[in-house]
Design a protein around this motif. Sequence first.
Motif, short mmCIF file in Angstrom:
data_model
loop_
_atom_site.label_atom_id
_atom_site.label_comp_id
_atom_site.label_asym_id
_atom_site.label_seq_id
_atom_site.Cartn_x
_atom_site.Cartn_y
_atom_site.Cartn_z
N THR A 1 -6.17 7.05 6.95
CA THR A 1 -5.98 5.74 7.57
C THR A 1 -5.40 4.77 6.54
OG1 THR A 1 -8.16 4.84 6.96
CG2 THR A 1 -8.01 6.12 9.03
N LEU A 2 -4.81 3.69 7.06
CA LEU A 2 -4.33 2.63 6.17
C LEU A 2 -5.50 2.00 5.42
CD1 LEU A 2 -1.70 0.88 8.48
CD2 LEU A 2 -1.24 2.33 6.50
N GLU A 3 -6.63 1.90 6.09
CA GLU A 3 -7.81 1.33 5.43
C GLU A 3 -8.23 2.17 4.23
OE1 GLU A 3 -7.88 -0.23 9.64
OE2 GLU A 3 -7.43 1.70 8.67
N ASP A 4 -8.11 3.49 4.34
CA ASP A 4 -8.44 4.36 3.22
C ASP A 4 -7.53 4.10 2.02
OD1 ASP A 4 -10.40 5.62 4.71
OD2 ASP A 4 -9.13 7.33 5.26
N ILE B 1 -5.85 1.33 1.35
CA ILE B 1 -6.15 0.01 0.82
C ILE B 1 -7.42 0.05 -0.03
CG2 ILE B 1 -6.85 -2.34 1.44
CD1 ILE B 1 -4.97 -2.03 3.90
N ALA B 2 -8.41 0.82 0.41
CA ALA B 2 -9.65 0.95 -0.35
C ALA B 2 -9.39 1.54 -1.73
CB ALA B 2 -10.65 1.81 0.42
N ASN C 1 -8.21 -1.26 -3.79
CA ASN C 1 -9.21 -2.31 -3.90
C ASN C 1 -10.03 -2.14 -5.17
OD1 ASN C 1 -10.51 -4.64 -2.84
ND2 ASN C 1 -12.21 -3.38 -2.12
N GLN D 1 -13.42 -7.78 4.55
CA GLN D 1 -12.99 -7.00 5.71
C GLN D 1 -11.90 -7.73 6.47
OE1 GLN D 1 -13.78 -3.78 6.58
NE2 GLN D 1 -12.03 -4.18 7.93
N VAL E 1 -8.67 -7.02 4.63
CA VAL E 1 -8.23 -5.64 4.88
C VAL E 1 -7.59 -5.54 6.26
CG1 VAL E 1 -9.00 -3.26 5.24
CG2 VAL E 1 -9.92 -4.60 3.33
N SER E 2 -8.23 -6.11 7.25
CA SER E 2 -7.70 -6.06 8.62
C SER E 2 -6.37 -6.78 8.72
CB SER E 2 -8.71 -6.67 9.60
OG SER E 2 -9.92 -5.93 9.62
N VAL F 1 -3.66 -4.58 7.08
CA VAL F 1 -3.33 -3.47 7.99
C VAL F 1 -2.44 -3.97 9.12
CG1 VAL F 1 -4.29 -1.90 9.73
CG2 VAL F 1 -5.36 -2.08 7.47
#
Length: 393
Positions: A328-331, A333-334, A337, A364, A367-368, A371
């Motif tokens: 995922t994009l969140e992964d 970005i993490a 981070n 959060q 992050v959102s 994304v």
Amino acid sequence: MKKCVYLLSSIVPLLLVSCHKDDDEYQPVDPFANTKAAFGDNIDPDNLYNYAGQTVPGYITKDNSGANPITDKGATLGRVLFYDVNLSSDNTVSCASCHKQEHAFSDTDVASTGVNGTTARHTMRLINTRFSAETHFFWDERAVSLEQQTTMPVRNHGEMGFSGENGDQSFDDLIVKLGNIGYYKELFTWVYGTEEITEEKIQKALAQFVRSIQSFDSKYDAGRAVAGNDGPPFANFTQQENQGKDLFLRPPVFNQNGQRINGGVGCAGCHRIPEFDIDPAAKNNGLIATLRGIGTDMGNTRAPSLRNLVKADGTLNGPLMHTGQFATLEDAIAHYNVITADGNTNIDPRLIPGGNGQKLNMTQQEVSALVAFLKTLDGANVYTDVKWGNPFK
């Protein structure tokens, strides 16, 4: 009596007539007979798709074409080569087997399947490869040009199998193989004036096709065209998307311990707007894992454009990074981070402020927002445009 054979062709500017004494019949010879038999209406030498004259936004200034600019003829030949399984030793794999149009010319598998195994790194997307200041290719930049890159998978034992080693046939054997295919006799003559096939000609045609694959019909491009520059909020963006754009653009402000205390998150420092290409000076991004999970892989310093990371429905066009380990994009970005620099002798200095791995401390909400902005970089046409599709279908 004479028998005259007329050669009507865009290959040569004149009407050629060969006369024999047996009768008065006139028989036209089609110089593209094999091409038409193989591709039907998918390739029409008299009505080519527009590769060379595609519209490019005025704010896009980078171009690594060099001495091999795109031509309609060259890119057409490149399209055939790109999709032809004859370029593999067992006739099962083409460039398109790993670089799939429906996934923005990437692969949803972590490792792509070749003729003798799987790839050592995840397949890189080919969107907007032309529009980058970086002229080296592959994750580790081992190819000094796109032209050189195009035949390196063909020469790889595991991928397409014409390595000349480990019992493989050589690249010269491939040239003989292609030379015995009727449509290549016609197409190479059409493009280069002679049916002789060389690696350089293959490279030039493939590179022209790959460089022609462009995507500028995204929500970002619509907003950028109106705004005039990337700084102000885009009128067509949501508040969240504009916040994400601001975070992407603005560099972070760190304290002496590498903690972000102000500013954005600085993605644009390496992924440079508006092409979203990788800075040629970029070093390792902090990810030193290998696809196989054994040892380290610190030489990876290149990345594809960030355009078309996702489809319209928000799904990824394949896992991210050279390891394909982020789903995922969140992964992804993490990962940025909190950067861990231990043991990484090739890490980009922008990721270790004050010598410490950066800690962006993103909320959060941030992050959102980031994304949401990255999703605005997806265009629709690249997935369905016939000129980039399989001519054998």
